[in-house]
Design an enzyme around this catalytic site. Structure first.
Site, short mmCIF file in Angstrom:
data_model
loop_
_atom_site.label_atom_id
_atom_site.label_comp_id
_atom_site.label_asym_id
_atom_site.label_seq_id
_atom_site.Cartn_x
_atom_site.Cartn_y
_atom_site.Cartn_z
N HIS A 1 -3.36 142.11 -37.27
CA HIS A 1 -3.56 140.85 -37.58
C HIS A 1 -2.86 140.30 -36.13
O HIS A 1 -2.01 139.10 -36.37
CB HIS A 1 -3.38 140.32 -38.78
N ARG B 1 -12.95 134.05 -39.26
CA ARG B 1 -13.29 133.50 -37.88
C ARG B 1 -14.48 134.33 -37.15
O ARG B 1 -15.11 133.76 -36.37
CB ARG B 1 -11.91 133.88 -37.02
N ARG C 1 3.84 129.21 -36.79
CA ARG C 1 3.65 129.16 -35.42
C ARG C 1 3.66 127.88 -34.65
O ARG C 1 3.06 126.74 -35.38
CB ARG C 1 2.47 130.00 -35.02
N ILE D 1 0.67 137.96 -46.19
CA ILE D 1 0.08 137.20 -45.22
C ILE D 1 1.11 136.73 -44.10
O ILE D 1 0.57 136.15 -43.09
CB ILE D 1 -0.70 136.02 -45.82
N ASN E 1 10.69 135.77 -39.95
CA ASN E 1 10.05 136.12 -41.19
C ASN E 1 10.09 137.54 -41.52
O ASN E 1 10.03 137.84 -42.86
CB ASN E 1 8.52 135.98 -40.79
#
Length: 154
Positions: free
Chosen positions: A99, A75, A3, A39, A16
């Site tokens: 996500h 996080r 990103r 991921i 992706n």
């Protein structure tokens, strides 16, 4: 593809998705019983693509395909610890959903021994959902959130 500032996870989809599809096609042929942890953003959709590729190859096993979203938990634990003056390792925020932005849902009401005001819940939820963007903007596109990747021979 990583990103860059101004991009969200869905902007990564076109590149992706093709990468994941190609890799999973090879896994289906060379190591059809492999456990696969994805991921690659956007995780919500790249896992679904992987599942379809595996189904088409006749080797899909729902117990061997995973979307890795542990980063959202880390996080969440960190942000709650910051707010409440605690250590992140002493906090356990369950996070459900995907996500990607609003699909990330921290279950703040389920954190043992800690209560939150409505405003804290709103602020924390927004910060957790936007944390990836915060990191990308802080790095000005100069890196990736991934520390390392490895390939394990089959």
């Amino acid at each position: 593809l990583r990103r860059k500032p101004g991009m969200d996870r869905s902007d990564l989809f076109n590149v992706n998705a093709g990468i994941v599809r190609n890799l999973v096609e090879q896994i289906a042929v060379t190591c059809p019983k492999a456990c696969i942890g994805i991921i690659t953003n956007p995780v919500n959709t790249t896992v679904a693509i992987a599942a379809e590729v595996l189904k088409k190859a006749g080797v899909y096993d729902k117990n061997k395909l995973f979307g890795v979203t542990t980063l959202d938990i880390i996080r969440s634990n960190t942000f709650v610890a910051e707010l409440k003056g605690k250590q992140p390792q002493d906090i356990n925020v369950p996070v459900i959903g995907g996500h990607s932005g609003v699909t990330i849902l921290p279950l703040l009401s389920q954190v043992p021994g800690i209560s939150f005001s409505e405003q804290e819940v709103a602020d924390l939820t927004k910060r957790i959902q936007n944390a990836g963007t915060e990191v990308v903007e802080a790095k000005a596109g100069g890196g990736s959130a991934t520390l390392s990747m490895g390939q394990v021979p089959g």
